[in-house]
Design an enzyme around this catalytic site. Structure first.
Site, PDB file in Angstrom:
ATOM      1  N   SER A 161       0.820  -1.214   0.000  1.00 21.67           N
ATOM      2  CA  SER A 161       0.000   0.000   0.000  1.00 21.67           C
ATOM      3  C   SER A 161       0.852   1.260   0.000  1.00 21.67           C
ATOM      4  O   SER A 161       1.948   1.275   0.568  1.00 21.67           O
ATOM      5  CB  SER A 161      -0.885   0.031   1.254  1.00 21.67           C
ATOM      6  OG  SER A 161      -1.763  -1.056   1.295  1.00 21.67           O
ATOM      7  N   PRO A 162       0.346   2.337  -0.592  1.00 16.19           N
ATOM      8  CA  PRO A 162       1.002   3.636  -0.416  1.00 16.19           C
ATOM      9  C   PRO A 162       0.823   4.088   1.027  1.00 16.19           C
ATOM     10  O   PRO A 162      -0.304   4.220   1.504  1.00 16.19           O
ATOM     11  CB  PRO A 162       0.254   4.550  -1.395  1.00 16.19           C
ATOM     12  CG  PRO A 162      -1.044   3.873  -1.666  1.00 16.19           C
ATOM     13  CD  PRO A 162      -0.835   2.412  -1.473  1.00 16.19           C
ATOM     14  N   GLY A 199      -0.821  -3.048   3.942  1.00 11.96           N
ATOM     15  CA  GLY A 199      -0.068  -1.897   4.411  1.00 11.96           C
ATOM     16  C   GLY A 199       0.779  -2.172   5.629  1.00 11.96           C
ATOM     17  O   GLY A 199       1.952  -2.534   5.530  1.00 11.96           O
ATOM     18  N   ARG A 200       0.201  -2.027   6.815  1.00 16.47           N
ATOM     19  CA  ARG A 200       0.984  -2.117   8.050  1.00 16.47           C
ATOM     20  C   ARG A 200       1.776  -3.415   8.187  1.00 16.47           C
ATOM     21  O   ARG A 200       2.911  -3.389   8.697  1.00 16.47           O
ATOM     22  CB  ARG A 200       0.062  -1.901   9.253  1.00 16.47           C
ATOM     23  CG  ARG A 200      -0.416  -0.459   9.372  1.00 16.47           C
ATOM     24  CD  ARG A 200      -1.336  -0.259  10.581  1.00 16.47           C
ATOM     25  NE  ARG A 200      -1.742   1.129  10.713  1.00 16.47           N
ATOM     26  CZ  ARG A 200      -2.810   1.642  10.121  1.00 16.47           C
ATOM     27  NH1 ARG A 200      -3.566   0.889   9.347  1.00 16.47           N
ATOM     28  NH2 ARG A 200      -3.127   2.910  10.297  1.00 16.47           N
ATOM     29  N   TYR A 239      -8.834  14.636   0.645  1.00 19.03           N
ATOM     30  CA  TYR A 239      -7.862  15.494  -0.033  1.00 19.03           C
ATOM     31  C   TYR A 239      -8.579  16.271  -1.148  1.00 19.03           C
ATOM     32  O   TYR A 239      -9.793  16.151  -1.329  1.00 19.03           O
ATOM     33  CB  TYR A 239      -6.695  14.669  -0.552  1.00 19.03           C
ATOM     34  CG  TYR A 239      -5.898  14.006   0.560  1.00 19.03           C
ATOM     35  CD1 TYR A 239      -5.457  14.746   1.662  1.00 19.03           C
ATOM     36  CD2 TYR A 239      -5.590  12.649   0.527  1.00 19.03           C
ATOM     37  CE1 TYR A 239      -4.743  14.151   2.690  1.00 19.03           C
ATOM     38  CE2 TYR A 239      -4.877  12.044   1.559  1.00 19.03           C
ATOM     39  CZ  TYR A 239      -4.457  12.795   2.639  1.00 19.03           C
ATOM     40  OH  TYR A 239      -3.759  12.214   3.664  1.00 19.03           O
TER      41      TYR A 239
END
Length: 794
Positions: free
Chosen positions: A429-430, A730-731, A589
């Site tokens: 993941s980003p 991700g993590r 965003y």
């Protein structure tokens, strides 16, 4: 205690016999409105695990129940003229009437008083008549007591979107059978299982609109049954269908499922508690057969709590704490299952093998490795099928032709978009690292991204990279707006390409109203102490009320400049050699602020309807698509759910995905939330995967699932079921850059590409895992502590 149970269903009866068994001096009365042999519905289903719980709670009744059960291991799925069979599931069926009679007889043996044909109008009145110290409200889905004390119980009752009818047949079925039939109006499905020597339950279900359009609303009961007999004639083999609800007229036999959930389960009338149990407290959809299971396990836990605690208040507090969590988990699984059956049309384009797998794993409780334990041959055959399809679509050699490999895990199958082929379905993941200097990605990023590219993932994402200095979230975020940025990224891309077989992607974004903040460890979302830059967003807003800067609404001049920034960054990303580009339109965003009605209340062409709110993000996307190489893919990250009343919903997400698909997007990255601090997300493992599922199978575009995917088992289940095409992890990749390699080895799959430098580590890992398996096999009779000690010794 003096105990009164209002309702003589499984919950009330089982609690009564357990409490009487626990303390014969209890005076217990069960009051039931029906006669002893009256019941509606046909058979109920238990898993082998539930039967084990019953045996521990009361061996006498469990023995009688077990002797009356019809047991099966197989599930048969009939879809598009194919039959798919999966074994090892271990379920039992028993007639509801037979179950109640067993529990009634056991209650009488123990001295519980049973009163039939008594419809309780006033619980306080009957509690006073029996001088009750405890009142059990087990009066079913339409509980009067729950309604009376609704202010305490805070019930949520939701009528679902399918109509179903509960029928029976003399046809015997040797497997739990699911049959799906397409008509000119839509899909019908049947849930079928045998529950005694000569009778099977036959539930027919269809969405409300299909039911109405098929004319069933106007049919008599006999006409409706005949309709079902014709529709499922090939399953019935000449046998008829029967109803035991003769008291219902016309189409009233077709009902909707009410999903019931209560915030509290105990109400106090002075010193006398009124306790919800069974369907009065909660419901779980029949597609996972858990309503009666929940009722019996409520009874077991409440009796256990009274045996353990000195006061009723302590016992009831412990009961609610213990059961509320278990019910929440089961209701979550039941909701997933229920929604799957409500949306069969969504999956109808699938081929039968994948459709069947999707159905088997619909609740997200039964995973890929669970299925392998139950039926290894079925899983091996399905893995071969899905790998062959994936390899054909990617234009690479099939598994049997690749280094003698006979099978391939779903997450390790190749995936192709445009001219880019990923070696597997795992994506890093980003993840924001806040380690850039003046927007330049440095040695930290080289090590961070390079290590994860070497760790086995098919695609590695750089964090959100900002298209201008004032587009950054923090001063430590990377950018793509100067030649120095392009050169820095080129160095990293070249390393990944030279040393790994992974592809590398860049995610371009603009922080909008969430910009000009401190790095995470200095105060997430907090504005800079000094040096803040002005912010723009779709409409003027303040992300953290009273704390954040107030952004101004973007003008047409702002939008033209920002569009040009995205195009310039796109061309720079191409120059740097990135394989894949993603546009960030999520998490509040800038571009997300246009899409969500929570942050866009413009009155011009860029506000109002969903199509108008998407107008500017689509404009930016089209300009980027034109500047990006035609043979490379672009994905779009969206917030598929704002988790706020009035915000974006999963229904909206499907439409947003269609708009981006029409504009040339290749894949939708389905995240959620972070648009408003008022959000109330519902977390859990794979909690955002249903969004990817809906978008993929309704909008017809590839998707990436994200969020609490932390085991290979999760990823394999998601890919195999067609819920998403890629899984972003991700993590776990922060904790272990080689997550893909170690996870696949952990589940016993060694045929995966390891960098040559990692081969010693691979051999050691395989030895360790084999030793663990040997100890597990040898230590079946050991305590967990003894097994742990042996592992430490080895």
């Amino acid at each position: 205690m003096n105990i009164v149970c209002i309702g003589g269903g499984p919950a009330g009866l089982y609690f009564s016999l357990l409490m009487k068994k626990q303390n014969p001096s209890h005076d217990i009365v069960v009051v039931e409105r029906n006669r002893p042999y009256d019941t509606f519905g046909w058979g109920v289903v238990f898993s082998d695990q539930t039967l084990g719980n019953l045996s521990l709670a009361d061996e006498e009744s469990a023995r009688a129940i077990l002797q009356s059960f019809n047991h099966w291991d197989d599930i048969d799925i009939f879809f598009k003229d194919e039959r798919i069979t999966s074994g090892g599931h271990g379920f039992c069926g028993i007639g509801r009437k037979r179950l109640l009679n067993i529990l009634q007889r056991r209650c009488e043996e123990l001295g519980v008083q049973l009163i039939f044909e008594c419809d309780v109008e006033d619980d306080q009145q009957i509690a006073a008549a029996y001088q009750a110290d405890l009142v059990i409200a087990s009066d079913g889905l339409n509980s009067r007591i729950r309604k009376r004390y609704a202010a305490t119980f805070q019930p949520q009752v939701e009528a679902r979107r399918c109509r179903f009818v509960w029928l029976g047949t003399r046809k015997k079925f040797d497997a739990f059978t699911f049959a799906f039939k397409q008509t000119e109006h839509g899909w019908f499905q049947a849930h079928i299982y045998q529950y005694d020597a000569d009778t099977s339950t036959f539930i027919v279900e269809t969405p409300e609109e299909v039911w109405r359009n098929s004319g069933l609303e106007q049919m008599t009961q006999e006409e409706g049954i005949a309709f079902c007999e014709r529709l499922f004639a090939d399953q019935l083999d000449g046998h008829g269908l029967m109803s035991n609800a003769s008291h219902l007229r016309g189409s009233a036999m077709w009902i909707t499922f009410p999903r019931v959930a209560c915030a509290q389960w105990v109400h106090w009338n002075g010193a006398t508690p009124v306790v919800l149990m069974g369907d009065a407290a909660h419901s779980a959809h029949y597609s996972i057969g858990s309503g009666t299971k929940l009722a019996l396990e409520d009874a077991i836990e409440l009796a256990r709590c009274f045996g353990k605690h000195a006061t009723a208040r302590d016992a009831l507090e412990a009961y609610q704490d213990a059961r509320a969590l278990e019910v929440l988990k089961l209701q979550g699984a039941a909701r997933n299952s229920m929604e799957w059956f409500e949306n069969v049309e969504r999956y109808s384009a699938m081929e039968a093998p994948q459709f069947a797998y999707s159905m088997l794993t619909r609740s997200q409780r039964l995973s890929h490795e669970n299925l392998r334990l139950r039926d290894a041959a079925y899983v091996a055959g399905f893995e071969e099928w899905i790998a062959r399809r994936a390899c054909e679509q990617a234009g690479v050699a099939a598994p049997s032709q690749r280094q003698g490999q006979s099978q391939m895990l779903p997450m390790l199958t190749p995936f192709r978009l445009r001219a880019v082929t990923l070696k597997n379905r795992i994506v890093v993941s980003p993840m924001a690292q806040y380690s850039a200097v003046d927007g330049v990605a440095g040695d930290y990023h080289l090590v961070h991204l390079g290590a994860r590219a070497m760790g086995g993932a098919g695609l590695v994402f750089a964090e959100m990279t900002c298209v201008s200095a004032d587009a950054r979230i923090t001063p430590a975020c990377p950018g793509m707006y100067t030649p120095e940025h392009t050169a820095a990224w080129t160095r990293i891309v070249d390393f990944v390409h030279a040393n790994t077989s992974a592809k590398i992607a860049i995610q371009l974004g603009h922080a909008g109203a969430k910009g000009s903040t401190r790095v995470m460890w200095e105060g997430i979302d907090q504005p800079l102490a000094d040096g803040n830059w002005p912010l723009v967003s779709a409409s003027s807003q303040q992300y953290l009320e009273g704390v954040s800067q107030v952004s101004r609404a973007a003008t047409e001049e702002d939008m033209a400049r920002i569009e040009a920034d995205f195009v310039r960054a796109t061309r720079a990303a191409s120059q740097a050699g990135f394989d894949w580009l993603e546009l960030h339109c999520a998490h509040g965003y800038l571009l997300s602020s246009f899409i969500s009605p929570l942050t866009n209340y413009r009155q011009d062409a860029y506000g109002g309807s969903l199509e108008n709110r998407c107008r500017y993000p689509l404009r930016v996307f089209r300009a980027m698509r034109a500047a990006w190489p035609a043979d490379k893919p672009i994905s779009v990250r969206i917030s598929a759910h704002d988790w706020v009343e009035g915000g974006i919903t999963p229904d909206d997400a499907v439409q947003i995905a269609r708009l981006f698909k029409d504009a040339g997007a290749d894949l939708i990255d389905c995240s959620s939330g972070q648009v408003s601090k008022q959000e109330k997300p519902v977390y859990g493992r794979m909690f955002q995967t249903p969004f990817a599922d809906r978008v993929r199978n309704e909008a017809g575009i590839a998707t990436m699932a994200v969020g609490a995917i932390f085991e290979a088992d999760h990823a394999n289940s998601i890919i195999a079921a067609g819920r998403a095409d890629l899984c972003a992890v991700g993590r776990p990749h922060l904790a272990n850059p080689a997550w893909t390699l170690t996870e696949t080895a952990r589940i016993g799959f060694a045929a995966v590409e390891w960098p040559k430098q990692y081969r010693p580590a691979k051999l050691q890992l395989e030895r360790n895992l084999e030793r663990e398996r040997q100890l597990a096999a040898a230590g079946a009779g050991l305590t967990p502590q003894q097994v742990a000690a042996k592992l430490l010794e080895s």
